[in-house]
Design a protein around this motif. Structure first.
Motif, PDB file in Angstrom:
ATOM      1  N   GLN A   1       4.356   0.607   2.027  1.00 32.67           N
ATOM      2  CA  GLN A   1       4.796  -0.646   2.623  1.00 32.67           C
ATOM      3  C   GLN A   1       5.057  -1.658   1.519  1.00 32.67           C
ATOM      4  O   GLN A   1       4.275  -1.765   0.571  1.00 32.67           O
ATOM      5  CB  GLN A   1       3.754  -1.183   3.597  1.00 32.67           C
ATOM      6  CG  GLN A   1       4.257  -2.310   4.453  1.00 32.67           C
ATOM      7  CD  GLN A   1       3.319  -2.592   5.617  1.00 32.67           C
ATOM      8  OE1 GLN A   1       2.120  -2.372   5.516  1.00 32.67           O
ATOM      9  NE2 GLN A   1       3.853  -3.077   6.709  1.00 32.67           N
TER      10      GLN A   1
ATOM     11  N   ARG B   1       6.455  -5.735   0.610  1.00 34.98           N
ATOM     12  CA  ARG B   1       6.770  -7.078   1.090  1.00 34.98           C
ATOM     13  C   ARG B   1       8.187  -7.388   0.626  1.00 34.98           C
ATOM     14  O   ARG B   1       8.488  -7.344  -0.564  1.00 34.98           O
ATOM     15  CB  ARG B   1       5.814  -8.119   0.522  1.00 34.98           C
ATOM     16  CG  ARG B   1       6.090  -9.530   1.031  1.00 34.98           C
ATOM     17  CD  ARG B   1       5.050 -10.523   0.563  1.00 34.98           C
ATOM     18  NE  ARG B   1       3.686 -10.111   0.877  1.00 34.98           N
ATOM     19  CZ  ARG B   1       3.107 -10.185   2.076  1.00 34.98           C
ATOM     20  NH1 ARG B   1       3.790 -10.634   3.099  1.00 34.98           N
ATOM     21  NH2 ARG B   1       1.862  -9.796   2.265  1.00 34.98           N
TER      22      ARG B   1
ATOM     23  N   TRP C   1       0.841  -1.199   0.000  1.00 34.68           N
ATOM     24  CA  TRP C   1       0.000   0.000   0.000  1.00 34.68           C
ATOM     25  C   TRP C   1       0.870   1.240   0.000  1.00 34.68           C
ATOM     26  O   TRP C   1       2.046   1.203   0.324  1.00 34.68           O
ATOM     27  CB  TRP C   1      -0.965   0.014   1.184  1.00 34.68           C
ATOM     28  CG  TRP C   1      -0.320  -0.055   2.539  1.00 34.68           C
ATOM     29  CD1 TRP C   1      -0.149  -1.166   3.310  1.00 34.68           C
ATOM     30  CD2 TRP C   1       0.236   1.035   3.296  1.00 34.68           C
ATOM     31  NE1 TRP C   1       0.478  -0.832   4.493  1.00 34.68           N
ATOM     32  CE2 TRP C   1       0.732   0.505   4.505  1.00 34.68           C
ATOM     33  CE3 TRP C   1       0.374   2.397   3.070  1.00 34.68           C
ATOM     34  CZ2 TRP C   1       1.348   1.286   5.482  1.00 34.68           C
ATOM     35  CZ3 TRP C   1       0.993   3.168   4.043  1.00 34.68           C
ATOM     36  CH2 TRP C   1       1.462   2.627   5.230  1.00 34.68           C
TER      37      TRP C   1
ATOM     38  N   TYR D   1       9.309   5.780   3.770  1.00 41.13           N
ATOM     39  CA  TYR D   1       8.773   7.143   3.725  1.00 41.13           C
ATOM     40  C   TYR D   1       9.604   7.975   2.757  1.00 41.13           C
ATOM     41  O   TYR D   1      10.824   7.992   2.835  1.00 41.13           O
ATOM     42  CB  TYR D   1       8.838   7.750   5.125  1.00 41.13           C
ATOM     43  CG  TYR D   1       8.543   9.224   5.186  1.00 41.13           C
ATOM     44  CD1 TYR D   1       7.276   9.714   4.883  1.00 41.13           C
ATOM     45  CD2 TYR D   1       9.523  10.138   5.542  1.00 41.13           C
ATOM     46  CE1 TYR D   1       7.001  11.065   4.943  1.00 41.13           C
ATOM     47  CE2 TYR D   1       9.258  11.492   5.606  1.00 41.13           C
ATOM     48  CZ  TYR D   1       7.995  11.950   5.311  1.00 41.13           C
ATOM     49  OH  TYR D   1       7.717  13.288   5.363  1.00 41.13           O
TER      50      TYR D   1
ATOM     51  N   VAL E   1       4.063   7.552   2.377  1.00 46.65           N
ATOM     52  CA  VAL E   1       4.473   6.400   3.163  1.00 46.65           C
ATOM     53  C   VAL E   1       3.992   5.180   2.391  1.00 46.65           C
ATOM     54  O   VAL E   1       2.874   5.164   1.877  1.00 46.65           O
ATOM     55  CB  VAL E   1       3.836   6.424   4.570  1.00 46.65           C
ATOM     56  CG1 VAL E   1       4.200   5.182   5.359  1.00 46.65           C
ATOM     57  CG2 VAL E   1       4.249   7.674   5.322  1.00 46.65           C
TER      58      VAL E   1
ATOM     59  N   LEU F   1       7.334  -7.486   6.050  1.00 41.48           N
ATOM     60  CA  LEU F   1       6.907  -6.220   5.478  1.00 41.48           C
ATOM     61  C   LEU F   1       7.807  -5.098   5.991  1.00 41.48           C
ATOM     62  O   LEU F   1       8.217  -5.113   7.147  1.00 41.48           O
ATOM     63  CB  LEU F   1       5.459  -5.918   5.872  1.00 41.48           C
ATOM     64  CG  LEU F   1       4.413  -6.940   5.435  1.00 41.48           C
ATOM     65  CD1 LEU F   1       3.057  -6.587   6.037  1.00 41.48           C
ATOM     66  CD2 LEU F   1       4.328  -7.014   3.926  1.00 41.48           C
ATOM     67  N   GLN F   2       8.091  -4.135   5.125  1.00 42.84           N
ATOM     68  CA  GLN F   2       8.897  -2.983   5.514  1.00 42.84           C
ATOM     69  C   GLN F   2       8.174  -1.719   5.084  1.00 42.84           C
ATOM     70  O   GLN F   2       7.693  -1.629   3.961  1.00 42.84           O
ATOM     71  CB  GLN F   2      10.283  -3.027   4.855  1.00 42.84           C
ATOM     72  CG  GLN F   2      11.165  -1.850   5.198  1.00 42.84           C
ATOM     73  CD  GLN F   2      11.484  -1.818   6.688  1.00 42.84           C
ATOM     74  OE1 GLN F   2      12.001  -2.768   7.239  1.00 42.84           O
ATOM     75  NE2 GLN F   2      11.147  -0.718   7.335  1.00 42.84           N
ATOM     76  N   ARG F   3       8.105  -0.747   5.979  1.00 37.10           N
ATOM     77  CA  ARG F   3       7.484   0.538   5.677  1.00 37.10           C
ATOM     78  C   ARG F   3       8.577   1.551   5.346  1.00 37.10           C
ATOM     79  O   ARG F   3       9.600   1.621   6.010  1.00 37.10           O
ATOM     80  CB  ARG F   3       6.661   1.020   6.872  1.00 37.10           C
ATOM     81  CG  ARG F   3       5.810   2.223   6.532  1.00 37.10           C
ATOM     82  CD  ARG F   3       4.907   2.627   7.681  1.00 37.10           C
ATOM     83  NE  ARG F   3       4.151   1.493   8.172  1.00 37.10           N
ATOM     84  CZ  ARG F   3       3.984   1.212   9.461  1.00 37.10           C
ATOM     85  NH1 ARG F   3       4.494   1.966  10.387  1.00 37.10           N
ATOM     86  NH2 ARG F   3       3.279   0.176   9.825  1.00 37.10           N
TER      87      ARG F   3
ATOM     88  N   ALA G   1      13.461  -7.071   6.097  1.00 37.38           N
ATOM     89  CA  ALA G   1      12.420  -6.356   6.838  1.00 37.38           C
ATOM     90  C   ALA G   1      12.835  -6.053   8.270  1.00 37.38           C
ATOM     91  O   ALA G   1      13.507  -6.844   8.922  1.00 37.38           O
ATOM     92  CB  ALA G   1      11.133  -7.158   6.830  1.00 37.38           C
TER      93      ALA G   1
ATOM     94  N   THR H   1      10.245   2.458  10.350  1.00 38.94           N
ATOM     95  CA  THR H   1       9.959   3.065   9.056  1.00 38.94           C
ATOM     96  C   THR H   1      11.260   3.673   8.544  1.00 38.94           C
ATOM     97  O   THR H   1      11.920   4.440   9.247  1.00 38.94           O
ATOM     98  CB  THR H   1       8.890   4.162   9.180  1.00 38.94           C
ATOM     99  OG1 THR H   1       7.685   3.564   9.650  1.00 38.94           O
ATOM    100  CG2 THR H   1       8.630   4.840   7.842  1.00 38.94           C
TER     101      THR H   1
ATOM    102  N   SER I   1      11.335  -3.459  11.903  1.00 39.49           N
ATOM    103  CA  SER I   1      10.113  -2.911  12.482  1.00 39.49           C
ATOM    104  C   SER I   1       9.989  -1.400  12.310  1.00 39.49           C
ATOM    105  O   SER I   1       8.911  -0.852  12.474  1.00 39.49           O
ATOM    106  CB  SER I   1      10.044  -3.255  13.966  1.00 39.49           C
ATOM    107  OG  SER I   1      11.163  -2.695  14.634  1.00 39.49           O
TER     108      SER I   1
END
Length: 107
Positions: A21, A23, A8, A32, A19, A28-30, A75, A79, A77
């Motif tokens: 995210q 896979r 997304w 910015y 921002v 998952l990695q976010r 990945a 951002t 935790s």
């Protein structure tokens, strides 16, 4: 980053960048990308709307995902913020001349 997929993307409530995210390996990695980076690297016009920020993000999606994959390939935790310098690609001749100048100063 072909094995990685976008989950997304959204503009945060403060309208400052995008921002998203992705896979990646085992999770998952976010990431910015700030409005400032979009303006300096991708020529986003000042005071652009949220929709325009997303439009530009999707226009350069492959390039942004490639740089994100280089910055964080496993990945975590947190951002990860992508900076303008993450999108600067040095040519081989530039990096070779930099290495020569470094080795000369250390001799």
């Amino acid at each position: 980053m072909s094995s990685h997929s976008l989950i997304w993307a959204a503009v945060p409530h403060n309208s400052d960048g995008v921002v998203f995210q992705v896979r990646i390996v085992h999770g998952l990695q976010r990431f910015y990308v700030s409005r400032r980076v979009l303006e300096h690297v991708f020529d986003l016009e000042p005071k652009a709307t949220d929709a325009r920020q997303l439009e530009l993000f999707y226009k350069f999606l492959k390039r942004i995902l490639a740089r994100a994959g280089i910055k964080r390939s496993v990945a975590g935790s947190d951002t990860v913020a992508l900076q303008a310098t993450d999108f600067i690609v040095q040519s081989r001749s530039d990096s070779n001349s930099m290495q020569r100048s470094i080795s000369r100063t250390t001799i």
